[in-house]
Write a protein that holds these residues in place. Structure first.
Motif, PDB file in Angstrom:
ATOM      1  N   GLN A   1      31.606  48.617  26.966  1.00  0.00           N
ATOM      2  CA  GLN A   1      31.557  48.792  27.943  1.00  0.00           C
ATOM      3  C   GLN A   1      31.719  47.061  28.896  1.00  0.00           C
ATOM      4  N   HIS A   2      31.003  46.104  27.678  1.00  0.00           N
ATOM      5  CA  HIS A   2      31.142  44.800  28.162  1.00  0.00           C
ATOM      6  C   HIS A   2      32.458  44.352  27.902  1.00  0.00           C
ATOM      7  N   VAL A   3      32.962  44.337  26.952  1.00  0.00           N
ATOM      8  CA  VAL A   3      34.132  43.721  26.332  1.00  0.00           C
ATOM      9  C   VAL A   3      35.335  43.244  27.418  1.00  0.00           C
ATOM     10  N   VAL A   4      35.956  44.601  27.511  1.00  0.00           N
ATOM     11  CA  VAL A   4      36.966  45.712  27.703  1.00  0.00           C
ATOM     12  C   VAL A   4      36.868  46.662  28.268  1.00  0.00           C
ATOM     13  N   THR A   5      37.687  46.763  30.178  1.00  0.00           N
ATOM     14  CA  THR A   5      37.978  47.674  30.897  1.00  0.00           C
ATOM     15  C   THR A   5      38.301  48.608  29.724  1.00  0.00           C
ATOM     16  N   PRO A   6      37.717  49.847  29.159  1.00  0.00           N
ATOM     17  CA  PRO A   6      38.574  50.782  29.571  1.00  0.00           C
ATOM     18  C   PRO A   6      39.764  51.487  29.973  1.00  0.00           C
ATOM     19  N   TYR A   7      40.485  50.689  29.637  1.00  0.00           N
ATOM     20  CA  TYR A   7      42.260  51.671  30.538  1.00  0.00           C
ATOM     21  C   TYR A   7      42.830  51.913  30.122  1.00  0.00           C
ATOM     22  N   TRP A   8      42.833  52.205  28.855  1.00  0.00           N
ATOM     23  CA  TRP A   8      43.281  53.814  27.900  1.00  0.00           C
ATOM     24  C   TRP A   8      42.595  55.073  28.186  1.00  0.00           C
ATOM     25  N   VAL A   9      41.475  54.940  28.944  1.00  0.00           N
ATOM     26  CA  VAL A   9      40.906  56.359  28.763  1.00  0.00           C
ATOM     27  C   VAL A   9      41.215  56.968  29.976  1.00  0.00           C
ATOM     28  N   SER A  10      41.472  57.991  30.356  1.00  0.00           N
ATOM     29  CA  SER A  10      41.771  59.115  31.176  1.00  0.00           C
ATOM     30  C   SER A  10      40.847  58.430  32.787  1.00  0.00           C
ATOM     31  N   HIS A  11      40.642  58.590  33.747  1.00  0.00           N
ATOM     32  CA  HIS A  11      39.796  58.174  35.554  1.00  0.00           C
ATOM     33  C   HIS A  11      39.405  57.144  34.604  1.00  0.00           C
ATOM     34  N   ALA A  12      39.947  56.428  34.499  1.00  0.00           N
ATOM     35  CA  ALA A  12      39.188  54.642  34.139  1.00  0.00           C
ATOM     36  C   ALA A  12      39.261  53.863  35.263  1.00  0.00           C
ATOM     37  N   PRO A  13      37.760  53.419  35.056  1.00  0.00           N
ATOM     38  CA  PRO A  13      37.606  53.057  36.138  1.00  0.00           C
ATOM     39  C   PRO A  13      38.658  51.934  36.790  1.00  0.00           C
ATOM     40  N   ARG A  14      38.169  51.167  38.487  1.00  0.00           N
ATOM     41  CA  ARG A  14      39.471  50.112  39.111  1.00  0.00           C
ATOM     42  C   ARG A  14      38.980  49.132  38.466  1.00  0.00           C
ATOM     43  N   PHE A  15      39.941  48.165  38.309  1.00  0.00           N
ATOM     44  CA  PHE A  15      39.546  46.525  38.259  1.00  0.00           C
ATOM     45  C   PHE A  15      39.383  46.326  39.732  1.00  0.00           C
ATOM     46  N   PRO A  16      38.276  45.177  39.608  1.00  0.00           N
ATOM     47  CA  PRO A  16      38.645  44.773  40.899  1.00  0.00           C
ATOM     48  C   PRO A  16      39.656  43.756  41.105  1.00  0.00           C
ATOM     49  N   HIS A  17      40.104  43.367  42.608  1.00  0.00           N
ATOM     50  CA  HIS A  17      42.029  42.879  42.244  1.00  0.00           C
ATOM     51  C   HIS A  17      41.701  42.016  43.731  1.00  0.00           C
ATOM     52  N   SER A  18      42.276  41.443  43.836  1.00  0.00           N
ATOM     53  CA  SER A  18      42.350  40.218  45.551  1.00  0.00           C
ATOM     54  C   SER A  18      43.823  41.705  46.463  1.00  0.00           C
ATOM     55  N   LEU A  19      42.966  41.117  48.016  1.00  0.00           N
ATOM     56  CA  LEU A  19      43.369  42.047  48.720  1.00  0.00           C
ATOM     57  C   LEU A  19      44.432  42.062  49.211  1.00  0.00           C
ATOM     58  N   HIS A  20      45.597  40.214  48.945  1.00  0.00           N
ATOM     59  CA  HIS A  20      46.255  40.281  48.844  1.00  0.00           C
ATOM     60  C   HIS A  20      47.970  41.273  50.095  1.00  0.00           C
ATOM     61  N   LEU A  21      48.241  40.465  50.155  1.00  0.00           N
ATOM     62  CA  LEU A  21      49.528  41.612  49.925  1.00  0.00           C
ATOM     63  C   LEU A  21      50.701  41.127  48.846  1.00  0.00           C
ATOM     64  N   HIS A  22      50.417  40.383  48.750  1.00  0.00           N
ATOM     65  CA  HIS A  22      51.210  40.383  47.398  1.00  0.00           C
ATOM     66  C   HIS A  22      51.044  40.979  46.265  1.00  0.00           C
ATOM     67  N   SER A  23      49.352  41.235  46.016  1.00  0.00           N
ATOM     68  CA  SER A  23      48.453  41.957  45.014  1.00  0.00           C
ATOM     69  C   SER A  23      48.567  43.219  45.386  1.00  0.00           C
ATOM     70  N   ASN A  24      49.376  43.973  46.330  1.00  0.00           N
ATOM     71  CA  ASN A  24      48.887  45.332  46.754  1.00  0.00           C
ATOM     72  C   ASN A  24      50.210  45.679  46.932  1.00  0.00           C
ATOM     73  N   LEU A  25      51.516  45.144  46.111  1.00  0.00           N
ATOM     74  CA  LEU A  25      53.038  45.464  46.545  1.00  0.00           C
ATOM     75  C   LEU A  25      52.996  47.569  46.518  1.00  0.00           C
ATOM     76  N   LEU A  26      52.515  47.423  45.247  1.00  0.00           N
ATOM     77  CA  LEU A  26      52.302  49.118  45.001  1.00  0.00           C
ATOM     78  C   LEU A  26      51.460  50.282  46.003  1.00  0.00           C
ATOM     79  N   ASN A  27      49.915  49.480  46.237  1.00  0.00           N
ATOM     80  CA  ASN A  27      50.041  49.954  47.411  1.00  0.00           C
ATOM     81  C   ASN A  27      50.604  50.589  48.669  1.00  0.00           C
TER      82      ASN A  27
END
Length: 1012
Positions: free
Chosen positions: A215-241
């Motif tokens: 829980q505290h070392v790395v975000t468990p991105y390999w599990v299903s329904h993994a929590p979203r990590f925080p990221h910038s709201l800049h346009l370049h950082s949200n190209l996927l959306n």
């Protein structure tokens, strides 16, 4: 039994348990149990046992520890040393001290009872020590019993102690709020909290330690329904959306899928893990041995298609690394994947129990060295990524690894072509040859590109240098010690163990050369010349073998066979100690090759001034060479300056390029192999081939010297010519004249004892050393051939016993050819001897009888004189024919050819060349003596004349009246027909120029024919 001590009672009890355990008898009153108990107790009481050797036990403990370390069982090794140390330092019942004889005795017993500690699966179990039982006895009350103790004014107040206060402090819970472990306390907090219980979030040693780390070392991105990590709201950082929103607005049927969001750092780390050989990932998956990319993995700043294209490009290299790493694990025997029983190793040996052959091991060693450096580079990148000092992007990582990825692509291509595509049941010799040929061709292919592939050529050359080491070691062992050590049968030359060294067929049938076709394998004996020969039907197939050994393959075969023959000859050699010291000082062929390559490469690294001068000279030579090549290309109407420059760079590597190409009338021969010579081939020509050539000259020279001095092979060759070719004329004259005299006297001469006695007497007078070697045998011939007197000599067969190893050169097949020539010479000698020994008195005796009688007619006497004159003329003609044939054979053929043979024998460098010279000599005299089937009609005409000579001699000796006068006419006509036929045939052959050696015979017979 009340006087027994506690130890004796325990001993008896344990002895009964031992007897019951070993015998299985539970009833102690049974007779067999009592007998076993008495026997055991007697041995315990009265048998003397040696004290255990503590040093020996400690050596055994250390030996097991080292063996476990060698087997990489680190956990078992650590547990073994720790547990044995704990036992030696622990007290035992009824024993004072530590590391006593009892301790070592117990360990010695356990070591003797153990089977194989290194092969036993062991998992250490955590032992919970029994807590010591608290003494609840009130010693204070017991000791103060009967005494008055002043307990003060407050008897109910408990006593205070520092230990209790410290225990209370230590038992208070520690709160953990952030990632820190320190604790801030104030006296006020202690007073306020009082006895309040503080919840504990995590403490080392608790069961939920792993969950806390996750829980505290790395975000468990390999599990299903993994929590979203925080990221910038800049346009370049949200190209996927943005792209998903665009698809949602433009496509009414668009349905968003569930996605697994990862960061670019996580993608980089999994990329590094994939390239380092890790098999379990989240982004990359392994399906049926192939590396694929998970479909739903996305990053926020790239579209899914863009990310997938990049990851699929990486997966290709990951697949190559996976295949190469699996091959390395299978060959080294460290494969961690328990595959099904049917999916055995497809790269190792055909049998699962056999280890991989040495060429594959060397290839794997070279691959492992490269991947070690490659993984170090990956580790460096990952450390930089962890430190996060600089911005690390996936594009930058791929750019940094571009050279390594290109090399991995080349290695994967070589592996697929040289290893993976080879069928599993292919013999090791084909596998090794194919792998070495693949590397060789790859080096030539990339070397022809020029400066654009220098790193690739350097990688492939280092790989080839390591892979070729077993082959060069096999060659070195063979040409130095005469031993072809190839247990896995991977070398292209195999030893036929059915033929011993001291056999007469050793040189021809001992070794087998394997030539590999593109479709299948063909095995051919390497005959005397070491060359391969096949049937005409297989000539259209492209036969290949280890390419780099082709120019020196014959020298290797000759040197190896010569060295093995030398080792088995009884020649004078140095002492074994001197030989071993020479072997210790001698450098192997592989070492010499590496040193030559290093010196060739270092020769270009000179001082800067010299380097500048050399660059200027090279540039001038390149310009000059470019003009030369442009001129030659213009001859073929080719105007391509780039092609001329490449040709100029190609030929610039050769030292003699100026002399070869500066000639005015030079024409490029595109079919010549020397024109396509590359730098790598020049390296082999200058760094490897001279060492093999030098060893070949040394081995073959020593063998020829030994055969000439110690085994007198030249004397044996001279003896064959003396007796079979009648060069020892006086000796053989005594032998064959005794036979001819018997024939003329009409006595039986075909007696084996008579022939051998005559031969031994003739030889013993002048060559006593050969009397025991020469003998005569009689063979049966067809009855039809006995009609002609000249064929009666065909029953004779001369034999000469040749010792080993001279019989390698003078074989039984050679003696057959010698016997054919000997028989022809004997027939000519018989005809000549018959004509030389007839006398005129044999004919005149009949004439005297007729003169003394009363002759009615004078014409009869005149007719007799004419017949005698005709007989004399026929005798002279026959003598001219026989003498011409005799002089041609003995002088023009045997003598001149023998002089050439003696000169060639002195110039022979190896035994194979000597065998070829001898065979060529025999074939020459066999051909020039008209013994070939192609010119059998010429021999038949000569045999008719020789047979006519013998008939003529018999009738001459019988007298004039013993035969009819008409027979003179028939003999004259037969001789004239044969004579004319031979003159016509020989003249045509001489005019065509196909048989120049027949010119002297044709002229001599023509002169005799004109006189007829």
């Amino acid at each position: 039994m009340a006087h027994w001590s506690t130890f004796e009672k325990e001993t008896e009890r344990e002895t009964k348990r031992l007897v019951s355990c070993l015998t299985g008898i539970q009833d102690e009153d049974e007779q067999n149990f009592q007998l076993a108990l008495k026997f055991t107790c007697s041995n315990f009481r009265f048998h003397r046992y040696l004290d255990v050797d503590s040093h020996k036990v400690q050596r055994s403990i250390r030996g097991i520890y080292e063996k476990l370390m060698v087997h990489s069982d680190l956990s078992k090794a650590e547990s073994w040393m720790r547990l044995t140390e704990e036992f030696l330092n622990s007290p035992l019942p009824n024993t004072d001290g530590t590391k006593t004889n009892v301790h070592f005795s117990v360990l010695s017993l356990l070591l003797l009872l153990s089977g194989s500690p290194s092969n036993t699966s062991f998992t250490e179990r955590h032992r919970v020590k029994d807590a010591e039982a608290e003494d609840s006895f009130d010693w204070g009350k017991y000791l103060t019993e009967g005494e008055d103790v002043d307990i003060g004014p407050y008897p109910d107040t408990p006593e205070w102690s520092e230990e209790e206060s410290e225990d209370d402090d230590s038992q208070q819970p520690i709160s953990r709020e952030d990632s820190g472990i320190q604790l801030d306390r104030t006296p006020q907090e202690d007073q306020d909290n009082g006895n309040k219980a503080v919840p504990v979030t995590w403490t080392v040693g608790e069961p939920d330690a792993r969950s806390w780390l996750e829980q505290h070392v790395v975000t468990p991105y390999w599990v299903s329904h993994a929590p979203r990590f925080p990221h910038s709201l800049h346009l370049h950082s949200n190209l996927l959306n943005v792209w998903d929103q665009h698809l949602y607005n433009t496509d009414p049927l668009y349905l968003p899928e569930e996605k697994a969001f990862v960061t670019e750092t996580q993608v980089i780390r999994e990329t590094l893990w994939l390239l380092s050989g890790v098999k379990k990932h989240f982004i990359f998956q392994h399906h049926d041995g192939k590396v694929c990319v998970r479909n739903n993995v996305v990053v926020t700043h790239l579209t899914s298609n863009c990310l997938r294209s990049v990851l699929e490009h990486i997966a290709v290299y990951g697949q190559a690394v996976f295949m190469l790493q699996r091959f390395i694990d299978e060959v080294t025997g460290h494969s961690s994947e328990p595959g099904p029983p049917s999916s055995g190793s497809s790269y190792g040996s055909k049998k699962g129990s056999d280890p991989p052959f040495r060429t594959y091991q060397a290839f794997v060693w070279a691959l492992n060295k490269y991947f070690t450096s490659f993984k170090e580079e990956l580790t460096t990148i990952e450390r930089e990524l962890i430190r996060n000092d600089d911005t690390v992007t996936l594009c930058a990582v791929l750019e940094r690894l571009s050279s390594h990825l290109a090399q991995i692509k080349v290695l994967h291509r070589v592996f697929c072509t040289g290893v993976a595509e080879v069928p599993p049941e292919t013999p090791n010799v084909v596998r090794a040859s194919h792998l070495l040929n693949t590397l060789y061709k790859a080096i030539i292919e990339y070397d022809s590109v020029g400066e654009a592939s220098e790193q690739t050529v350097a990688l492939l050359f280092s790989l080839w240098t390591e892979t070729v080491r077993p082959y060069l070691e096999i060659v070195d062992e063979w040409i130095v010690h005469g031993h072809l050590f190839d247990p896995a049968k991977e070398f292209i030359i195999q030893r036929n163990k059915d033929v011993p060294v001291n056999h007469r067929d050793f040189w021809h049938a001992t070794y087998t050369l394997y030539s590999v076709s593109e479709t299948n394998e063909e095995k051919m004996n390497d005959a005397a010349s070491g060359s391969s020969g096949g049937d005409p039907g297989s000539s259209n197939r492209q036969l290949t073998m280890v390419s780099f050994l082709k120019p020196v393959l014959k020298q290797i075969i000759m040197a190896g066979k010569s060295m093995q023959l030398l080792k088995n000859l009884d020649c004078k050699e140095a002492e074994p100690s001197q030989r071993s010291s020479r072997d210790a000082e001698r450098k192997s062929l592989y070492t010499l090759f590496l040193e030559s390559v290093q010196s060739r490469l270092c020769s270009h690294e000179e001082s800067p001034t010299d380097a500048v001068t050399e660059q200027q000279a090279t540039r001038r030579s390149l310009v000059k060479m470019h003009s030369i090549m442009a001129r030659h290309l213009e001859i073929d109407d080719v105007h391509d300056p780039l092609l001329a420059i490449n040709f100029a760079r190609l030929y610039l590597e050769q030292s003699d390029f100026h002399e070869r190409f500066s000639g005015g009338d030079f024409i490029v021969d595109r079919s010549s192999q020397s024109v396509t010579c590359q730098t790598f081939e020049l390296t082999l020509r200058s760094c490897l081939y001279p060492h093999i050539q030098r060893r070949y000259i040394e081995c073959c020279g020593n063998l020829m010297t030994t055969l000439k001095k110690d085994y007198k092979i030249l004397e044996f060759l001279q003896a064959m010519r003396n007796y079979f070719l009648l060069e020892a004329g006086d000796t053989m004259y005594d032998f064959y004249t005794s036979i001819f005299d018997k024939v003329q006297e009409k006595e039986s001469w075909q007696q084996l004892s008579f022939l051998n006695v005559q031969l031994q007497e003739a030889v013993r007078q002048r060559h006593p050393e050969d009397s025991s070697r020469l003998s005569v045998f009689l063979e049966n011939i067809d009855a039809s051939r006995k009609k002609h007197p000249v064929n009666n000599l065909e029953v004779l067969t001369l034999s000469y016993k040749v010792p080993w190893p001279v019989d390698i050169v003078i074989s039984s097949e050679c003696q057959k050819i010698y016997n054919q020539v000997f028989l022809l010479l004997l027939q000519i000698k018989w005809a000549k001897y018959s004509l030389d020994t007839i006398r005129f008195s044999d004919l005149t005796s009949a004439t005297v009888k007729l003169d003394g009688a009363v002759c009615e007619e004078v014409k009869i006497r005149e007719s007799v004189n004419q017949q005698i004159h005709r007989m004399c003329l026929l005798r002279v003609k026959l003598m001219h024919f026989v003498n011409s044939l005799h002089n041609y054979i003995m002088t023009r053929i045997l003598h001149s050819t023998g002089l050439e043979f003696q000169h060639q024998v002195q110039e022979a460098k190896d035994l194979d060349q000597l065998i070829k010279i001898h065979y060529r000599y025999l074939a020459t005299i066999h051909d020039r003596c008209l013994l070939r089937e192609k010119v059998s009609f010429v021999k038949e005409a000569i045999m008719k004349v020789l047979n006519l000579v013998l008939i003529f001699s018999d009738r001459w000796q019988a007298g004039f009246g013993a035969w009819r006068i008409e027979s003179i006419d028939k003999m004259e006509s037969d001789f004239k027909n044969c004579h004319m036929f031979l003159v016509t045939i020989l003249n045509k052959a001489v005019c065509r120029g196909s048989f120049p050696h027949l010119e002297s015979l044709a002229l001599s017979l023509m002169a005799g024919f004109e006189q007829c």
